[in-house]
Scaffold this motif. Structure first.
Motif, short mmCIF file in Angstrom:
data_model
loop_
_atom_site.label_atom_id
_atom_site.label_comp_id
_atom_site.label_asym_id
_atom_site.label_seq_id
_atom_site.Cartn_x
_atom_site.Cartn_y
_atom_site.Cartn_z
N GLN A 145 -9.68 28.02 16.77
CA GLN A 145 -11.01 27.14 16.86
C GLN A 145 -12.00 28.05 17.64
O GLN A 145 -13.00 27.94 17.33
CB GLN A 145 -10.72 25.77 17.59
N GLU A 146 -11.40 29.00 18.61
CA GLU A 146 -12.30 29.62 19.27
C GLU A 146 -12.84 30.80 18.29
O GLU A 146 -14.25 31.18 18.61
CB GLU A 146 -11.53 30.47 20.50
N LYS A 192 -13.41 30.65 15.28
CA LYS A 192 -14.06 30.04 14.20
C LYS A 192 -15.55 29.57 14.94
O LYS A 192 -16.48 29.98 14.43
CB LYS A 192 -13.30 28.67 13.78
N SER A 193 -15.49 29.06 16.04
CA SER A 193 -16.82 28.71 16.70
C SER A 193 -17.53 29.89 16.87
O SER A 193 -18.77 29.94 17.00
CB SER A 193 -16.48 27.77 17.81
N SER A 194 -16.70 31.11 17.64
CA SER A 194 -17.55 32.35 17.81
C SER A 194 -18.36 32.79 16.56
O SER A 194 -19.19 33.34 16.71
CB SER A 194 -16.55 33.47 18.28
N GLN A 197 -19.09 31.15 14.03
CA GLN A 197 -20.39 30.32 13.71
C GLN A 197 -21.44 30.36 14.51
O GLN A 197 -22.63 30.61 13.85
CB GLN A 197 -19.90 28.84 13.57
#
Length: 643
Positions: free
Chosen positions: A314-315, A317-319, A321
């Protein structure tokens, strides 16, 4: 000569090749191969040819191709064989043909210097070490004199240096026609030469990259090609599987972060959030590598990732994005930033796919490296995808290698690529294995799964190395066994010891030939494509029958698929694949009609297991012994013959 002559005539004892090649010997298998390829070319059909060691398969396909005067792609297993064809074999063939044929050697883009990326590194190389800066300046000096940009030309920078990814391009980071150096681009120039070639020499990875990915901005390798020849075709099923896969590496994510920083430093200095987000992405990728485990391994992707790994996913992926959102805003400022933004969009999509649910009929797996990782979805079977490509192109397809059959059957290879309608030709080696070789299987070794196996095996190897006075390859199925034997042999044999990984493969082979009494220890890459003729190599020792690691995720998936179909996976897949690999390793021993040597296979299953006969029936027909005294007698007789 004239073009109405047959290939067999040209390859005959009184043909033109016999006049220009010192010591040329006409070979019936070579002539049969050339005649059959002539027939396949006339029918525009597919042909599979197993040409045993010593057949002379290169001239066996080059002569009919030159006679046919058709546009041809020759794809090889290695860059070394590409060079052998281009610099040695084809110049000989060209001497006997009256019409000129334009022959071009083309490598993958990572083999060519990128002018845009070296320029950027010189001006904004804030991530470079002192060593890399020194290497960068050496590359820049060469950049001003090279005509081809082929990085093989420069020998003052190690081929495994971390500087090369900074000064070469990938499909992801290439700016194509938006690049300010496009007109002088070495890749573009090489591709332009390839487009007008009569004969184009590539390697399998480049061929399949172009087939599966349609390399952005360049299209098909050779428009109008009428013939495709795959030399060392035994590699094709595995390589096709790689290129029909969906894949993403940690390195791609890190390169996006670094390129974003470099482009922002040049054209968006006010957007400091790009650097912050790039740094955050780099840390997230490194954390994810740690969460995948400290050991180096290939394993199935977990259906339910552990909490730590899920948080890292998730980290990342968010980075990605956040970085994509900022790059989208900055993209208008330069083509470099626009390229980074487009890459970020693609990587978000691929990362989400490869960390999500498994797609039907694929193997979902990952592999870890010391500093990176690879996520992949691989089709279990590639035959349908490969045939969809082949059927759309009206060409003659030739597949040739020294190792394509198991117990005289092409079934495994043909099924893997959907070649059920292809013509088939099996040619035995012209070498006299009964006279030139001896197969030795030592007594007293435990089962290879025994914890003491490698230690016991070492004690059987040393007397053979003493009898041959070095002059040996010792081929392993694992790095762990290689490292143990290397450590033990250092103080127990008086011969030079050469170890895979201590220097480039080509240099190891050159040193082995030069020393004349060395012992070379290698794993998988030394089982294939290594050609040492003469007394420098008088013995090949193989530690175990080369069955694939049972924990390999792709193997496990294929085994499960076969079981569901009611098919025995061991007899139809695992055993045949191991046989083909063993044939390759054994093929290193006799490379010339004057060679003599010992093939030592340590694994007792070769003679004790019920499947051992399958291996023995697929090896060359050589005398066998389990008696060390017979080995010494064979070597003594050879010495007496030579003296």
């Amino acid at each position: 000569m004239n073009l109405s002559e047959s290939s067999a005539t040209l390859l005959g004892s009184n043909g033109p090749l016999s006049q220009i090649i010192p010591g040329f010997t006409s070979r019936d298998p070579q002539q049969k191969m050339a005649e059959t390829i002539e027939h396949a070319l006339a029918l525009e059909t597919s042909l599979i040819v197993e040409a045993g060691t010593g057949t002379g398969k290169t001239f066996g396909y080059l002569v009919p191709v030159f006679l046919a005067q058709k546009k041809t792609i020759i794809s090889t297993g290695t860059k070394n064989l590409q060079d052998q064809l281009f610099f040695n074999d084809i110049p000989i063939i060209k001497k006997i043909f009256p019409l000129p044929r334009k022959v071009v050697l083309l490598k993958g883009r990572a083999n060519y210097l990128c002018k845009q990326r070296i320029e950027r590194s010189l001006h904004e190389g804030f991530f470079l070490s002192r060593q890399h800066i020194s290497e960068l300046h050496r590359i820049d000096e060469w950049n001003h004199v090279t005509q081809t940009g082929d990085i093989a030309e420069i020998t003052t920078v190690p081929e495994d240096s971390d500087i090369w990814p900074q000064v070469t391009s990938t499909v992801d980071n290439c700016l194509n026609q938006d690049c300010p150096f496009y007109k002088d681009c070495f890749v573009v120039k090489a591709r332009q030469q390839a487009m007008v070639a009569d004969i184009l020499i590539v390697n399998h990875h480049l061929f399949f990259a172009d087939m599966a990915l349609q390399d952005s901005g360049f299209g098909e390798l050779l428009p109008g090609a009428e013939v495709v020849i795959f030399d060392e075709a035994h590699h094709i099923p595995d390589i096709a599987s790689q290129f029909f896969s969906t894949t993403l590496t940690g390195r791609q994510l890190l390169e996006l972060a670094r390129d974003s920083e470099a482009e922002a430093l040049k054209d968006a200095k006010d957007m400091k959030q790009i650097n912050e987000q790039a740094e955050h992405l780099q840390k997230a990728v490194q954390d994810m590598r740690y969460a995948l485990g400290s050991e180096l391994r290939r394993a199935p992707w977990p259906v339910m990732p552990e909490r730590m790994l899920e948080q890292c996913i998730q980290e990342v992926k968010s980075s990605l994005q956040f970085l994509e959102s900022t790059l989208k805003e900055a993209a208008i400022r330069s083509k470099g930033l626009e390229n980074c933004w487009r890459r970020s969009v693609q990587l978000i999509e691929r990362f989400s796919l490869l960390t999500g649910k498994t797609i039907d009929n694929t193997v979902h797996w990952f592999e870890t490296y010391p500093q990176s990782f690879n996520l992949q979805m691989t089709p279990i079977i590639v035959a349908e995808q490969f045939q969809n490509y082949v059927k759309n192109l009206k060409r003659t397809w030739i597949y040739t290698s020294a190792t394509l059959t198991v117990k005289n059957s092409f079934r495994l290879f043909a099924d893997a690529l959907g070649l059920d309608k292809a013509m088939q030709l099996q040619l035995k080696s012209p070498f006299d294995y009964q006279r030139q070789s001896l197969l030795y299987v030592p007594r007293g070794l435990p089962d290879p799964r025994d914890s003491h196996y490698t230690r016991t095996m070492l004690e059987t190897i040393i007397p053979v190395l003493e009898a041959t006075q070095g002059k040996a390859f010792v081929l392993f199925t694992s790095y762990k066994a290689l490292e143990y034997v290397a450590e033990q042999l250092k103080n127990r044999i008086p011969y030079p010891l050469l170890l895979q990984g201590t220097m480039p493969k080509r240099q190891l082979i050159e040193d082995f030939k030069r020393l004349g009494n060395a012992v070379l220890l290698g794993t998988s890459s030394f089982w294939y494509g290594v050609d040492v003729r003469g007394d420098a190599l008088s013995c090949v020792i193989i530690d175990k029958l080369p069955f694939a690691a049972p924990g390999d995720p792709i193997l496990k998936a294929r085994i499960e698929m076969l079981r569901k179909q009611g098919i025995d996976p061991f007899q139809t897949y695992q055993l045949p694949n191991a046989v083909l690999i063993l044939k390759q390793g054994a093929g290193r021993l006799i490379r010339d009609s004057l060679d003599r040597g010992i093939l030592m296979i340590c694994d007792p299953r070769l003679v004790a297991a019920n499947y051992g006969a399958t291996f023995l029936q697929s090896l060359p027909d050589m005398p066998r012994t389990r008696d060390l005294a017979k080995v010494r007698e064979f070597l003594t007789n050879h010495e007496n013959t030579c003296s």
